[in-house]
Design a protein around this motif. Structure first.
Motif, PDB file in Angstrom:
ATOM      1  N   THR A  95    -125.865-141.836  36.566  1.00 44.19           N
ATOM      2  CA  THR A  95    -126.959-141.114  35.912  1.00 44.19           C
ATOM      3  C   THR A  95    -126.975-141.299  34.400  1.00 44.19           C
ATOM      4  OG1 THR A  95    -125.618-139.100  35.770  1.00 44.19           O
ATOM      5  CG2 THR A  95    -127.030-139.354  37.714  1.00 44.19           C
ATOM      6  N   ASN A  96    -125.873-141.779  33.834  1.00 46.28           N
ATOM      7  CA  ASN A  96    -125.804-141.998  32.387  1.00 46.28           C
ATOM      8  C   ASN A  96    -125.063-143.306  32.129  1.00 46.28           C
ATOM      9  OD1 ASN A  96    -125.567-141.957  29.634  1.00 46.28           O
ATOM     10  ND2 ASN A  96    -124.569-139.958  29.499  1.00 46.28           N
ATOM     11  N   ALA A  97    -125.812-144.374  31.937  1.00 44.17           N
ATOM     12  CA  ALA A  97    -125.216-145.699  31.777  1.00 44.17           C
ATOM     13  C   ALA A  97    -124.491-145.861  30.446  1.00 44.17           C
ATOM     14  CB  ALA A  97    -126.292-146.773  31.914  1.00 44.17           C
ATOM     15  N   SER A  98    -124.701-144.950  29.511  1.00 44.18           N
ATOM     16  CA  SER A  98    -124.048-145.056  28.204  1.00 44.18           C
ATOM     17  C   SER A  98    -122.688-144.364  28.181  1.00 44.18           C
ATOM     18  CB  SER A  98    -124.945-144.458  27.116  1.00 44.18           C
ATOM     19  OG  SER A  98    -125.137-143.067  27.327  1.00 44.18           O
ATOM     20  N   ALA A  99    -122.331-143.667  29.255  1.00 44.73           N
ATOM     21  CA  ALA A  99    -121.055-142.950  29.322  1.00 44.73           C
ATOM     22  C   ALA A  99    -120.085-143.699  30.233  1.00 44.73           C
ATOM     23  CB  ALA A  99    -121.270-141.533  29.837  1.00 44.73           C
ATOM     24  N   PRO A 100    -119.016-144.282  29.696  1.00 44.18           N
ATOM     25  CA  PRO A 100    -118.046-145.011  30.527  1.00 44.18           C
ATOM     26  C   PRO A 100    -117.401-144.094  31.563  1.00 44.18           C
ATOM     27  CG  PRO A 100    -117.715-145.485  28.199  1.00 44.18           C
ATOM     28  CD  PRO A 100    -118.666-144.324  28.268  1.00 44.18           C
ATOM     29  N   ILE A 101    -117.128-144.638  32.736  1.00 43.14           N
ATOM     30  CA  ILE A 101    -116.420-143.910  33.788  1.00 43.14           C
ATOM     31  C   ILE A 101    -115.127-144.662  34.083  1.00 43.14           C
ATOM     32  CG2 ILE A 101    -116.474-143.141  36.192  1.00 43.14           C
ATOM     33  CD1 ILE A 101    -119.501-142.929  35.966  1.00 43.14           C
ATOM     34  N   TRP A 102    -114.005-144.092  33.667  1.00 46.84           N
ATOM     35  CA  TRP A 102    -112.691-144.682  33.909  1.00 46.84           C
ATOM     36  C   TRP A 102    -112.150-144.099  35.206  1.00 46.84           C
ATOM     37  CZ3 TRP A 102    -111.711-148.343  30.306  1.00 46.84           C
ATOM     38  CH2 TRP A 102    -112.399-148.247  29.088  1.00 46.84           C
ATOM     39  N   PHE A 103    -111.571-144.927  36.063  1.00 47.57           N
ATOM     40  CA  PHE A 103    -111.094-144.422  37.346  1.00 47.57           C
ATOM     41  C   PHE A 103    -109.799-145.109  37.759  1.00 47.57           C
ATOM     42  CE2 PHE A 103    -114.208-147.793  38.154  1.00 47.57           C
ATOM     43  CZ  PHE A 103    -113.565-148.612  39.077  1.00 47.57           C
ATOM     44  N   TYR A 104    -109.125-144.519  38.755  1.00 46.81           N
ATOM     45  CA  TYR A 104    -107.825-145.028  39.195  1.00 46.81           C
ATOM     46  C   TYR A 104    -107.549-144.579  40.622  1.00 46.81           C
ATOM     47  CZ  TYR A 104    -106.059-140.245  38.432  1.00 46.81           C
ATOM     48  OH  TYR A 104    -105.858-138.886  38.486  1.00 46.81           O
ATOM     49  N   CYS A 105    -106.542-145.204  41.244  1.00 50.43           N
ATOM     50  CA  CYS A 105    -106.077-144.792  42.568  1.00 50.43           C
ATOM     51  C   CYS A 105    -104.900-143.844  42.371  1.00 50.43           C
ATOM     52  CB  CYS A 105    -105.652-145.999  43.402  1.00 50.43           C
ATOM     53  SG  CYS A 105    -104.950-145.561  45.024  1.00 50.43           S
ATOM     54  N   THR A 106    -104.922-142.708  43.060  1.00 52.18           N
ATOM     55  CA  THR A 106    -103.898-141.686  42.854  1.00 52.18           C
ATOM     56  C   THR A 106    -102.695-141.827  43.786  1.00 52.18           C
ATOM     57  OG1 THR A 106    -104.829-140.104  44.450  1.00 52.18           O
ATOM     58  CG2 THR A 106    -105.755-140.091  42.225  1.00 52.18           C
ATOM     59  N   GLN A 107    -102.689-142.846  44.629  1.00 50.63           N
ATOM     60  CA  GLN A 107    -101.602-143.027  45.593  1.00 50.63           C
ATOM     61  C   GLN A 107    -100.333-143.541  44.912  1.00 50.63           C
ATOM     62  OE1 GLN A 107     -99.730-142.358  48.336  1.00 50.63           O
ATOM     63  NE2 GLN A 107    -101.514-142.870  49.606  1.00 50.63           N
ATOM     64  N   GLY A 108     -99.187-142.897  45.191  1.00 48.32           N
ATOM     65  CA  GLY A 108     -97.898-143.375  44.696  1.00 48.32           C
ATOM     66  C   GLY A 108     -97.922-143.759  43.227  1.00 48.32           C
ATOM     67  N   GLN A 109     -97.493-144.988  42.935  1.00 48.83           N
ATOM     68  CA  GLN A 109     -97.514-145.528  41.580  1.00 48.83           C
ATOM     69  C   GLN A 109     -98.621-146.571  41.419  1.00 48.83           C
ATOM     70  OE1 GLN A 109     -95.101-144.656  38.899  1.00 48.83           O
ATOM     71  NE2 GLN A 109     -95.165-142.939  40.333  1.00 48.83           N
ATOM     72  N   HIS A 110     -99.657-146.482  42.237  1.00 52.57           N
ATOM     73  CA  HIS A 110    -100.725-147.478  42.200  1.00 52.57           C
ATOM     74  C   HIS A 110    -101.397-147.545  40.832  1.00 52.57           C
ATOM     75  CE1 HIS A 110    -101.363-147.626  46.869  1.00 52.57           C
ATOM     76  NE2 HIS A 110    -100.097-147.757  46.505  1.00 52.57           N
ATOM     77  N   CYS A 111    -101.614-146.394  40.214  1.00 56.64           N
ATOM     78  CA  CYS A 111    -102.251-146.379  38.894  1.00 56.64           C
ATOM     79  C   CYS A 111    -101.383-147.106  37.878  1.00 56.64           C
ATOM     80  CB  CYS A 111    -102.497-144.933  38.460  1.00 56.64           C
ATOM     81  SG  CYS A 111    -103.286-144.771  36.837  1.00 56.64           S
ATOM     82  N   GLN A 112    -100.095-146.788  37.859  1.00 56.82           N
ATOM     83  CA  GLN A 112     -99.175-147.436  36.924  1.00 56.82           C
ATOM     84  C   GLN A 112     -99.061-148.935  37.186  1.00 56.82           C
ATOM     85  OE1 GLN A 112     -98.744-144.522  38.364  1.00 56.82           O
ATOM     86  NE2 GLN A 112     -97.660-143.067  37.052  1.00 56.82           N
ATOM     87  N   ASN A 113     -99.301-149.336  38.428  1.00 62.51           N
ATOM     88  CA  ASN A 113     -99.202-150.749  38.793  1.00 62.51           C
ATOM     89  C   ASN A 113    -100.511-151.512  38.596  1.00 62.51           C
ATOM     90  OD1 ASN A 113     -96.470-150.685  39.498  1.00 62.51           O
ATOM     91  ND2 ASN A 113     -96.924-149.951  41.565  1.00 62.51           N
ATOM     92  N   GLY A 114    -101.471-150.881  37.927  1.00 68.04           N
ATOM     93  CA  GLY A 114    -102.687-151.595  37.549  1.00 68.04           C
ATOM     94  C   GLY A 114    -103.907-151.345  38.402  1.00 68.04           C
ATOM     95  N   MET A 115    -103.845-150.373  39.324  1.00 71.80           N
ATOM     96  CA  MET A 115    -105.004-150.103  40.177  1.00 71.80           C
ATOM     97  C   MET A 115    -105.928-149.118  39.460  1.00 71.80           C
ATOM     98  SD  MET A 115    -104.994-149.392  44.261  1.00 71.80           S
ATOM     99  CE  MET A 115    -106.482-149.683  45.218  1.00 71.80           C
ATOM    100  N   VAL A 116    -106.647-149.656  38.483  1.00 75.59           N
ATOM    101  CA  VAL A 116    -107.564-148.870  37.654  1.00 75.59           C
ATOM    102  C   VAL A 116    -108.854-149.662  37.463  1.00 75.59           C
ATOM    103  CG1 VAL A 116    -105.677-147.712  36.435  1.00 75.59           C
ATOM    104  CG2 VAL A 116    -106.634-149.832  35.514  1.00 75.59           C
ATOM    105  N   GLY A 117    -109.873-148.993  36.954  1.00 74.83           N
ATOM    106  CA  GLY A 117    -111.139-149.678  36.720  1.00 74.83           C
ATOM    107  C   GLY A 117    -112.030-148.885  35.787  1.00 74.83           C
ATOM    108  N   VAL A 118    -113.186-149.457  35.481  1.00 73.38           N
ATOM    109  CA  VAL A 118    -114.126-148.786  34.590  1.00 73.38           C
ATOM    110  C   VAL A 118    -115.551-149.212  34.920  1.00 73.38           C
ATOM    111  CG1 VAL A 118    -113.905-150.590  32.818  1.00 73.38           C
ATOM    112  CG2 VAL A 118    -114.739-148.314  32.179  1.00 73.38           C
ATOM    113  N   ILE A 119    -116.452-148.261  34.807  1.00 70.24           N
ATOM    114  CA  ILE A 119    -117.879-148.521  34.943  1.00 70.24           C
ATOM    115  C   ILE A 119    -118.510-148.350  33.568  1.00 70.24           C
ATOM    116  CG2 ILE A 119    -120.034-147.780  36.040  1.00 70.24           C
ATOM    117  CD1 ILE A 119    -118.288-146.644  38.321  1.00 70.24           C
TER     118      ILE A 119
END
Length: 203
Positions: A95-119
């Motif tokens: 709904t707001n293309a000017s606002a970045p959306i940072w996201f990640y996987c919450t399983q185990g250490q997946h986030c620390q291991n690079g399972m992240v992204g951004v819109i």
């Protein structure tokens, strides 16, 4: 007659703007594909889950691997079938293309291991990049799951084929929602309708 024609033109013009963007979750290891996404307002993002058990949660750039209060949350979606994505898909509408959306996987250490992204990352800020977010996530002390209800910020849907969606309102119609649709779909409808009305008046 003119009113009905105006409404029809608004629906067509608004619907033409929206598109579906599929994101594979864990299909080729601990990563989102694509991990960096450019989306317009009204676009629908579909997260499709692969083995074994992943999730999608929104974070603030400064706090990777920690849930943003009131942010997106798919819940965990376990699956063991390596031949296809899970039947359960998490979908939300931008709904707001000017606002970045940072996201990640919450399983185990997946986030620390690079399972992240951004819109829609801020392309005019070299310090707030996906690489910087990934590097910060690697240093996070813990990987935290939201306490909110699964499907927060969007909806959980049964069925992986969304070729017939979205409708002119930008909301999903195929599949069976298992979580409540948020106001994101309502806002998308308003955006599409207003833009379509302007297009009709100009033409």
């Amino acid at each position: 007659m003119r009113f009905s024609t105006t409404v029809a033109a608004a629906a067509v013009a608004g619907g033409a703007l929206a598109k579906d963007i599929n994101v594979s979750v864990g299909k080729s290891g601990l990563k989102f594909e694509p991990a960096e996404i450019t989306a317009a307002e009204g676009d629908n993002i579909y997260f499709k889950f692969w083995p074994k058990n992943h999730s999608v949660a929104q974070a603030a750039f400064a706090k990777p691997c920690e849930p943003l209060e009131g942010g997106l949350w798919s819940g965990f979606v376990p699956t063991t079938d390596t031949a296809k994505a899970a039947e359960l898909t998490y979908m939300f509408t931008v709904t707001n293309a000017s606002a970045p959306i940072w996201f990640y996987c919450t399983q185990g250490q997946h986030c620390q291991n690079g399972m992240v992204g951004v819109i829609n990352p801020p392309y005019n800020n070299n310090n707030r990049t996906l690489q910087a977010f990934t590097e910060a996530a690697a240093q996070a002390r813990q990987n935290v799951s939201p306490t909110s209800t699964a499907g927060e910020g969007g909806m959980l849907m049964n069925g992986t084929d969304h070729s017939t969606t979205p409708t002119s309102s930008g909301s999903a119609t195929s599949g069976s929602p298992t979580g409540a649709a948020s106001s994101l779909q309502v806002n998308s409808l308003a955006f599409s309708g207003v833009f379509g009305m302007l297009a009709y008046l100009v033409l």
